[in-house]
Design an enzyme around this catalytic site. Structure first.
Site, PDB file in Angstrom:
ATOM      1  CG  ASN A  69      15.122 -20.685  17.972  1.00  0.00           C
ATOM      2  OD1 ASN A  69      16.285 -20.146  18.027  1.00  0.00           O
ATOM      3  ND2 ASN A  69      15.066 -21.910  17.768  1.00  0.00           N
ATOM      4  NE  ARG A  70      15.987 -12.814  20.182  1.00  0.00           N
ATOM      5  CZ  ARG A  70      15.709 -12.053  19.076  1.00  0.00           C
ATOM      6  NH1 ARG A  70      15.682 -12.884  17.909  1.00  0.00           N
ATOM      7  NH2 ARG A  70      15.301 -10.932  19.056  1.00  0.00           N
TER       8      ARG A  70
END
Ligand SMILES: Cc1cc2nc3c(=O)[nH]c(=O)nc-3n(C[C@H](O)[C@H](O)[C@H](O)COP(=O)(O)O)c2cc1C
Length: 260
Positions: free
Chosen positions: A224-225
């Site tokens: 999800n960065r």
């Protein structure tokens, strides 16, 4: 009269037009990589302060390098990018192999007349980057370089395979050359010159450097960065430990979490 060789005149336009006509999708894909995305670690598998193997960044690096060495899909876990800059701050980067590390720093070997070496002569500050793609982990190191002693460089040169020794001798690294043939004929000349010898003496233009780190960053990717980034650095003169954002490491290191 045009000096473009006839084979280029004929082949280049043809192959260019043919490739564009036959593979239009390839060209459109080359222009747009926005869909290229791979999963990293899940939110259950994060890297936080309490996951550190050690509060000493060298030990932590050692642990991650070992993990990379155990992964048989990583063929050169010691490959790293080395960024240098001219004294005016013009950067350049290339891949090299790290050949050893300990408390004195990270060692690599190269040609002392190469572009990187010329830059290092006037600006010893460097940055190193390891990326172990299957692990989704990288380590970024900032530091200054010093040349290794002649003895240490000679010691390493003497254990290289003879072909690599000859290659180092034949190459005036980073200089412009007329073509591959010129390099090969120099290599063959040296092969003959050293045919009776088991190894080749180290040329004085070749040797090692040691990078002395003043900062390390350990990065682990999240799908999800919200990637994990833990930085080790030394406190600046007069700077106090701010416990709201800093953790005390060993030997004067402090650890901070950076936004991804
Ligand atoms: C995986 C890999 C490892 C390399 N290892 C070295 C090395 O240890 N020493 C070296 O001088 N060049 C090495 N090279 C070549 C460098 O990337 C570079 O082409 C060369 O050092 C010249 O760089 P410069 O012109 O910026 O000085 C390696 C290249 C790759 C792709």
């Amino acid at each position: 009269m045009s000096r473009v060789p006839i084979h280029l005149k004929v082949k280049l336009p043809f192959s260019w037009i043919a490739t564009r006509t036959l593979f239009p999708r390839l060209f459109s894909q080359m222009a747009d990589l926005s869909g290229m995305r791979k999963p990293y670690h899940s939110t259950e598998d994060v890297f936080d302060i309490d996951h550190l193997i050690s509060l000493d960044p060298l030990q932590q690096f050692n642990a991650w390098l070992h993990e990379a060495c155990k992964d048989k899909t990583i063929l050169e876990p010691n490959a790293m990018a080395l960024a240098t800059a001219t004294k005016d701050g013009v950067p350049s980067v290339r891949m090299i192999l790290m050949k050893g590390f300990d408390v004195s720093g990270f060692r690599f070997f190269t040609n002392y007349n190469s572009r990187k070496a010329i830059e290092l002569n006037t600006n010893p500050r460097v940055s190193l980057m390891f990326y172990w793609e299957p692990l989704k982990k990288s380590v970024r190191i900032e530091g200054t370089v010093e040349k290794l002693s002649e003895e240490k460089s000679t010691e390493y040169f003497s254990v290289r395979p003879k072909d690599s020794q000859l290659g180092a001798l034949a190459s005036n690294q980073s200089s412009v050359i007329s073509g591959r043939d010129a390099l090969l004929s120099k290599y063959k000349e040296l092969q003959e010159q050293y045919a009776q010898q088991e190894s080749v003496p180290k040329p004085e233009f070749w040797g090692g450097y040691v990078v002395k780190p003043f900062a390390y960053e350990f990065w682990q990717g999240q799908t999800n960065r919200l990637h994990d980034r833990l930085r080790f650095r030394k406190l600046r003169e007069g700077e106090l430990l701010d416990e709201s954002v800093m953790h005390k490491g060993e030997d004067g290191w402090v650890i901070e979490r950076l936004c991804p």
